[in-house]
Design a protein around this motif. Structure first.
Motif, PDB file in Angstrom:
ATOM      1  N   ALA A 154       0.845  -1.207   0.000  1.00  0.00           N
ATOM      2  CA  ALA A 154       0.000   0.000   0.000  1.00  0.00           C
ATOM      3  C   ALA A 154       0.877   1.253   0.000  1.00  0.00           C
ATOM      4  N   GLU A 155       1.962   1.215   0.750  1.00  0.00           N
ATOM      5  CA  GLU A 155       2.880   2.361   0.822  1.00  0.00           C
ATOM      6  C   GLU A 155       3.508   2.623  -0.549  1.00  0.00           C
ATOM      7  N   ARG A 156       3.893   1.554  -1.222  1.00  0.00           N
ATOM      8  CA  ARG A 156       4.495   1.693  -2.560  1.00  0.00           C
ATOM      9  C   ARG A 156       3.507   2.354  -3.527  1.00  0.00           C
ATOM     10  N   ILE A 157       2.238   1.983  -3.428  1.00  0.00           N
ATOM     11  CA  ILE A 157       1.232   2.525  -4.353  1.00  0.00           C
ATOM     12  C   ILE A 157       0.926   3.988  -4.019  1.00  0.00           C
ATOM     13  N   LEU A 158       0.777   4.273  -2.722  1.00  0.00           N
ATOM     14  CA  LEU A 158       0.246   5.577  -2.304  1.00  0.00           C
ATOM     15  C   LEU A 158       1.330   6.623  -2.050  1.00  0.00           C
ATOM     16  N   ARG A 159       2.556   6.187  -1.830  1.00  0.00           N
ATOM     17  CA  ARG A 159       3.707   7.057  -1.521  1.00  0.00           C
ATOM     18  C   ARG A 159       3.375   8.084  -0.414  1.00  0.00           C
ATOM     19  N   PRO A 160       2.894   7.628   0.725  1.00  0.00           N
ATOM     20  CA  PRO A 160       2.590   8.577   1.815  1.00  0.00           C
ATOM     21  C   PRO A 160       3.876   9.056   2.482  1.00  0.00           C
ATOM     22  N   GLN A 161       3.772  10.224   3.117  1.00  0.00           N
ATOM     23  CA  GLN A 161       4.942  10.709   3.860  1.00  0.00           C
ATOM     24  C   GLN A 161       5.140   9.920   5.146  1.00  0.00           C
ATOM     25  N   ARG A 162       4.034   9.433   5.715  1.00  0.00           N
ATOM     26  CA  ARG A 162       4.120   8.705   6.986  1.00  0.00           C
ATOM     27  C   ARG A 162       3.175   7.507   6.987  1.00  0.00           C
ATOM     28  N   VAL A 163       3.584   6.482   7.710  1.00  0.00           N
ATOM     29  CA  VAL A 163       2.717   5.302   7.860  1.00  0.00           C
ATOM     30  C   VAL A 163       2.540   5.045   9.360  1.00  0.00           C
ATOM     31  N   THR A 164       1.289   4.921   9.766  1.00  0.00           N
ATOM     32  CA  THR A 164       0.996   4.626  11.177  1.00  0.00           C
ATOM     33  C   THR A 164       0.054   3.436  11.254  1.00  0.00           C
ATOM     34  N   ILE A 165       0.379   2.511  12.126  1.00  0.00           N
ATOM     35  CA  ILE A 165      -0.561   1.422  12.416  1.00  0.00           C
ATOM     36  C   ILE A 165      -1.219   1.776  13.741  1.00  0.00           C
ATOM     37  N   ALA A 166      -2.545   1.899  13.706  1.00  0.00           N
ATOM     38  CA  ALA A 166      -3.283   2.344  14.896  1.00  0.00           C
ATOM     39  C   ALA A 166      -4.002   1.161  15.535  1.00  0.00           C
ATOM     40  N   LEU A 167      -3.853   1.027  16.845  1.00  0.00           N
ATOM     41  CA  LEU A 167      -4.527  -0.032  17.597  1.00  0.00           C
ATOM     42  C   LEU A 167      -5.115   0.561  18.863  1.00  0.00           C
ATOM     43  N   GLN A 168      -5.949  -0.238  19.522  1.00  0.00           N
ATOM     44  CA  GLN A 168      -6.397   0.147  20.863  1.00  0.00           C
ATOM     45  C   GLN A 168      -5.323  -0.266  21.858  1.00  0.00           C
ATOM     46  N   LYS A 169      -5.236   0.505  22.937  1.00  0.00           N
ATOM     47  CA  LYS A 169      -4.219   0.262  23.968  1.00  0.00           C
ATOM     48  C   LYS A 169      -4.275  -1.160  24.525  1.00  0.00           C
ATOM     49  N   ASP A 170      -5.485  -1.729  24.540  1.00  0.00           N
ATOM     50  CA  ASP A 170      -5.608  -3.048  25.162  1.00  0.00           C
ATOM     51  C   ASP A 170      -5.206  -4.208  24.234  1.00  0.00           C
ATOM     52  N   SER A 171      -4.804  -3.905  22.998  1.00  0.00           N
ATOM     53  CA  SER A 171      -4.328  -4.971  22.090  1.00  0.00           C
ATOM     54  C   SER A 171      -2.832  -5.183  22.336  1.00  0.00           C
ATOM     55  N   THR A 172      -2.484  -5.556  23.557  1.00  0.00           N
ATOM     56  CA  THR A 172      -1.067  -5.499  23.964  1.00  0.00           C
ATOM     57  C   THR A 172      -0.174  -6.457  23.179  1.00  0.00           C
ATOM     58  N   GLN A 173      -0.651  -7.678  22.948  1.00  0.00           N
ATOM     59  CA  GLN A 173       0.213  -8.632  22.243  1.00  0.00           C
ATOM     60  C   GLN A 173       0.425  -8.212  20.781  1.00  0.00           C
ATOM     61  N   ALA A 174      -0.628  -7.741  20.145  1.00  0.00           N
ATOM     62  CA  ALA A 174      -0.507  -7.286  18.752  1.00  0.00           C
ATOM     63  C   ALA A 174       0.459  -6.096  18.681  1.00  0.00           C
ATOM     64  N   ILE A 175       0.366  -5.178  19.647  1.00  0.00           N
ATOM     65  CA  ILE A 175       1.263  -4.010  19.671  1.00  0.00           C
ATOM     66  C   ILE A 175       2.711  -4.487  19.793  1.00  0.00           C
TER      67      ILE A 175
END
Ligand code: SF4
Ligand code: SF4
Length: 443
Positions: free
Chosen positions: A193-214
């Motif tokens: 997706a980054e290659r296609i969209l060429r964004p300046q920044r990439v952020t993966i957003a989660l809820q605080k309680d998704s501790t293992q995934a984080i």
């Protein structure tokens, strides 16, 4: 462009009820002997059939071609014979034609170890074609065609790509398991997706309680040397909404009539970028997805990888059936999902969860008069006055309701959830939108 404070506005905190399924690893569902595959599993018009009754189909073969750029291709989830067609009412109440495919023959795709493709040598145009050909849509319920969302005008500048792992409807945990168990696939899909969209920044957003995934994401991002941020946001429903996330992460707000790309933000769910990864790296069409099965009426809740077109009754049987008769069966989350009556309804690309809820899990309050407490106003995440809108619609004041922002409503359910008078605010607003559309559309 105005930069806004990033605090969540409004929202509610329903009991998240994820404890049961959050720790359950994804397992494969049995392949159904018969799939019922709707030609409408996306936001646009139904796909155009390209096979006929009596045809033999291979696993992953195209059976419905996207009718236009808003729609998506549909593929055979199993090998077999097209034994018939039927007209279905989907969980979201749309009607469409569906192919009935009886399982026969060999699995020549998913049963075999596939060679990954070195996508970095692939042009952006070919990446978009791969996403389109493989029928990738927004996998967290939106059903929007991803090739269209990612195919921006040449001059468009994307400042922020946000990969949405929020999944904050109660019970749902399929995306959380995906981030834990398929961390590299999620990151590879993000890179595409980054290659296609060429964004300046990439952020993966989660809820605080998704501790293992984080933890898993941060570790693999560090080990792979990727320049991605992982943002853990406070638990606050409906923080996962695309526009609210754009506000929380990028500090930008956009009205319901506009795309977030117009403010330089693209939001894509983790399940969607994972589908992009499979479509590009393994050239795999969307013929299966991960679904959370939960609710106290279900004997054995689970996160299951299931073929599209599997009847929901078979998923319930996979989970040991019911321990008690459910009060209601919901497809999707309890806040925004759809109640179904017919369990032969098939799983589609948009099915995130199936919940079998008992009476104690559903609050049955009798409707009383509005006590003007203002809770619905404080809970509304887009700054509406649900109680005023509801009253306008009750009095048939459609123009006033539109002027007061009716179409900004994201139907999140917060106002109805919080209302002590149990007024069906969300149903009223949804019906109001339909009434406006019937009376000549939006002004
Ligand atoms: S359903 Fe609509 S009006 Fe109610 S809280 Fe959500 S956005 Fe606001
Ligand atoms: S929350 Fe319910 S009772 Fe309170 S103001 Fe809103 S509609 Fe009225």
């Amino acid at each position: 462009m105005i930069t806004l404070p990033r605090r969540p506005r409004g929202g509610v905190h329903p009991d998240n009820r994820k404890a049961v399924t959050r720790s359950l690893a994804i397992r494969n569902a049995a392949v159904p002997s018969r799939c019922v595959v709707p030609l409408l599993q996306h936001a646009g018009p139904a796909a155009v059939p390209v096979v006929r009754v009596g045809d033999r189909v291979r696993e992953g073969m195209l059976i419905g071609r996207a009718a236009d750029s808003t729609a998506a291709n549909v593929h055979a989830p199993v090998p077999g014979m097209v034994s018939g067609t039927t007209t279905l009412t989907l969980a979201d109440e749309r009607s469409c034609e569906a192919f009935v495919i009886d399982l026969e023959g060999e699995f020549d795709r998913l049963g075999k170890v596939a060679e990954p493709i070195d996508w970095q040598r692939t042009s952006v145009r070919e990446l978009l074609r791969g996403i389109r050909d493989n029928g990738v849509v927004g996998m967290s319920g939106s059903g929007n065609a991803v090739h269209r969302k990612f195919n921006l005008p040449r001059a468009a500048e994307i400042e922020h790509l946000i990969v949405n792992g929020i999944e904050n409807e109660p019970y749902l945990s399929a995306d959380n398991r995906l981030m834990i168990e398929m961390t590299d696939g999620v990151l590879e899909g993000t890179r595409i997706a980054e290659r296609i969209l060429r964004p300046q920044r990439v952020t993966i957003a989660l809820q605080k309680d998704s501790t293992q995934a984080i933890r898993n994401l941060r570790r693999r991002i560090r080990e792979r040397g990727l320049d991605y941020a992982v943002r853990a946001l406070p638990v606050n429903y409906p923080q996962g909404d695309e526009r609210l996330l754009a506000r929380a992460i990028a500090g930008r707000e956009v009205s319901a009539e506009r795309e977030t790309s117009e403010i330089g933000v693209i939001v894509s769910s983790v399940a969607t970028v994972y589908a992009v990864f499979e479509a590009i790296v393994y050239q795999k069409p969307v013929i299966e997805r991960i679904v959370t099965l939960s609710g106290a009426a279900l004997r054995s809740p689970a996160n299951i990888k299931v073929r599209i077109g599997t009847p929901i009754a078979e998923l319930i049987a996979e989970c040991g059936g019911f321990v008690e008769s459910p009060e209601k069966i919901v497809v999707g989350g309890p806040m925004m999902g759809h109640t179904i009556i017919d369990v032969s309804t098939p799983v589609t690309k948009a099915t995130t969860a199936v919940l079998a809820l008992t009476a104690t899990e559903i609050y049955h309050g009798a409707e009383t008069g509005c006590i003007r407490c203002g809770r619905c106003v404080r809970a509304c995440p887009v700054g509406l006055e649900p109680t005023s809108l509801y009253k306008m619609l009750e009095h048939g004041e459609l123009d006033q309701a539109q002027a007061a922002g009716l179409f900004e409503c994201i139907e999140c359910g917060c106002c109805g959830f919080i209302c002590p008078a149990h007024i069906p605010l969300v149903d009223g607003l949804k019906n109001g939108k339909l009434a406006v559309t019937r009376h000549g559309g939006r002004t």
